[in-house]
Design a protein around this motif. Sequence first.
Motif, mmCIF file in Angstrom:
data_model
loop_
_atom_site.group_PDB
_atom_site.id
_atom_site.type_symbol
_atom_site.label_atom_id
_atom_site.label_comp_id
_atom_site.label_asym_id
_atom_site.label_seq_id
_atom_site.Cartn_x
_atom_site.Cartn_y
_atom_site.Cartn_z
ATOM 1 N N UNK A 196 -1.229 7.795 -10.276
ATOM 2 C CA UNK A 196 -0.728 8.925 -10.305
ATOM 3 C C UNK A 196 -1.139 9.502 -8.953
ATOM 4 N N UNK A 197 -3.234 9.936 -9.353
ATOM 5 C CA UNK A 197 -3.570 10.371 -8.228
ATOM 6 C C UNK A 197 -3.223 9.936 -6.566
ATOM 7 N N UNK A 198 -3.601 8.312 -6.452
ATOM 8 C CA UNK A 198 -3.194 8.094 -5.653
ATOM 9 C C UNK A 198 -2.123 8.600 -4.603
ATOM 10 N N UNK A 199 -0.952 8.928 -5.683
ATOM 11 C CA UNK A 199 0.374 9.287 -4.912
ATOM 12 C C UNK A 199 0.337 10.375 -4.838
ATOM 13 N N UNK A 217 -8.166 18.207 -6.311
ATOM 14 C CA UNK A 217 -8.369 17.839 -5.119
ATOM 15 C C UNK A 217 -9.252 17.162 -5.627
ATOM 16 N N UNK A 218 -11.050 17.680 -6.425
ATOM 17 C CA UNK A 218 -11.753 16.857 -6.967
ATOM 18 C C UNK A 218 -11.362 16.598 -8.216
ATOM 19 N N UNK A 219 -10.216 16.477 -9.133
ATOM 20 C CA UNK A 219 -9.655 15.883 -9.834
ATOM 21 C C UNK A 219 -8.922 13.884 -9.509
ATOM 22 N N UNK A 220 -8.363 14.618 -8.587
ATOM 23 C CA UNK A 220 -7.928 13.388 -7.724
ATOM 24 C C UNK A 220 -8.655 12.250 -7.556
ATOM 25 N N UNK A 221 -9.802 13.110 -6.919
ATOM 26 C CA UNK A 221 -11.492 12.259 -6.460
ATOM 27 C C UNK A 221 -11.848 11.530 -7.523
ATOM 28 N N UNK A 222 -11.769 12.067 -8.826
ATOM 29 C CA UNK A 222 -12.365 11.538 -9.920
ATOM 30 C C UNK A 222 -11.247 10.219 -10.466
ATOM 31 N N UNK A 223 -10.245 10.797 -10.764
ATOM 32 C CA UNK A 223 -9.621 9.976 -11.003
ATOM 33 C C UNK A 223 -9.350 8.254 -10.177
ATOM 34 N N UNK A 224 -9.455 8.792 -8.797
ATOM 35 C CA UNK A 224 -9.408 7.197 -7.977
ATOM 36 C C UNK A 224 -11.025 6.944 -7.908
ATOM 37 N N UNK A 225 -12.518 7.846 -7.818
ATOM 38 C CA UNK A 225 -13.582 6.239 -7.976
ATOM 39 C C UNK A 225 -13.428 6.059 -9.224
ATOM 40 N N UNK A 226 -13.292 6.508 -10.242
ATOM 41 C CA UNK A 226 -13.276 5.483 -11.298
ATOM 42 C C UNK A 226 -12.407 4.402 -11.085
ATOM 43 N N UNK A 227 -11.116 5.223 -10.708
ATOM 44 C CA UNK A 227 -10.322 3.484 -10.063
ATOM 45 C C UNK A 227 -10.245 2.424 -9.030
ATOM 46 N N UNK A 228 -11.990 3.126 -8.540
ATOM 47 C CA UNK A 228 -12.200 1.698 -7.530
ATOM 48 C C UNK A 228 -13.104 0.688 -8.209
ATOM 49 N N UNK A 229 -13.076 1.017 -9.758
ATOM 50 C CA UNK A 229 -14.692 -0.549 -10.429
ATOM 51 C C UNK A 229 -13.264 -1.013 -10.662
#
Length: 410
Positions: free
Chosen positions: A192-195, A165-177
């Motif tokens: 991919x993390x969103x899916x 979950x931390x890995x997905x969260x980090x990818x999504x947080x970075x992707x909010x830029x």
Amino acid sequence: MTTAPFPAAESEVFDLASIAAVDPYPMYQRFRELAPFVPFPLGDVPVQLVTRYDECAAILLSPDWGHGYTAGISPFRETVALIPGVFLRLDPPEHDRLRAVVNKAFAPRAVSGYQATIDSLVDGLLARAALAGELDVLADLAVPLASALVTGDLLGAPPEDGAMLRDWEFALARGTDPDCLLSAGEIARRSQAGRDATAYFAALAARRRGLPAENLLDYLLAAHGKQALSMPEVIGIAMLTLIAGLETSINLIGNCLLSLLRNPGQLALLRERPELISAMVDEVLRWDPPAPFTMRVAMRETAVSGRQFARGDAVVIMSASAGRDEAVFPAADQFDITRYHGPRPAKRHLAFGLGLHYCIGAPLARLEAHAAIGALVHRTRELELATDALEYQPTLIHRGLAALPVRIAI
């Protein structure tokens, strides 16, 4: 009213190398000196950078400003498009309905119920660090603390799923830029993390539906009547809790300790006066907040400090710049942990926003920072940086260190 032209020399404001700099605040000062509104091309979106406190606060508090996604007027790429049903993208009245449900779970009284859990987690993490004589405050304290609390206690995920979950969260947080700041690989990882996270929370919610309410996810599933939530809304709130609950708390803890270590007189003062812990956290939120920027869109024709905006016009609210506004905060560049203490505290900072979209997780982030920093400061004899070579995560929306290694002696 005319607006000062954007200076080419300041074009690094959204350059990743500048974002990751240790001290971007002199650059923000130059913007404040230039004008309260500064035009800037954010990728292919023309925006006004809002540089000063009064204008930032006025926009955050005004119903004339929102996100504009459901109205179809936002010029920004929808940063939460991969999160179904999330109220972060919504404006009234849809926003109000979802927020009313979640407010109860994040009210101060409800959040205070996590105090014993947080203290126990911090105790265990520091005990391990004491044996080693050093720790990375992020990897060894802030991340496991926030992950255990958010993924486990709030969302009911099994402990073995925390790292995923931390890995997905980090990818999504970075992707909010904005996409103009992301590589093709980062955009692909965000998608991919969103899916993956959507599918995960859909399955977790299906397993927990009908069980006695033990956490936020159960509470969302049990809402009924006018507050009943659809499954996409439950999933969206769970994912928002994951991203905001982890990233804000982790970065706040890191920024707090670094601020103290770089201001040893203030660290010594906090050791002498533990009652200043809350004021210290507020001062860090003003001085070096974990969320330096936020975006807003004019929902209708409006004016701010004499500047006219048309429906659909976009602004970037520079909260980190507002916190250093000398017209509002005397000696604004000075880190002073007494600033928010006493009968006449400083003006409210903008780190958690203001008004309708004020950060719902602010009480929990404060509680985690109080516990983690309080333990580090008051249970150690020695506490010092293990390196001067610190790097920040290369992201616009979040300001946080990549690592914070320290040496400790209990």
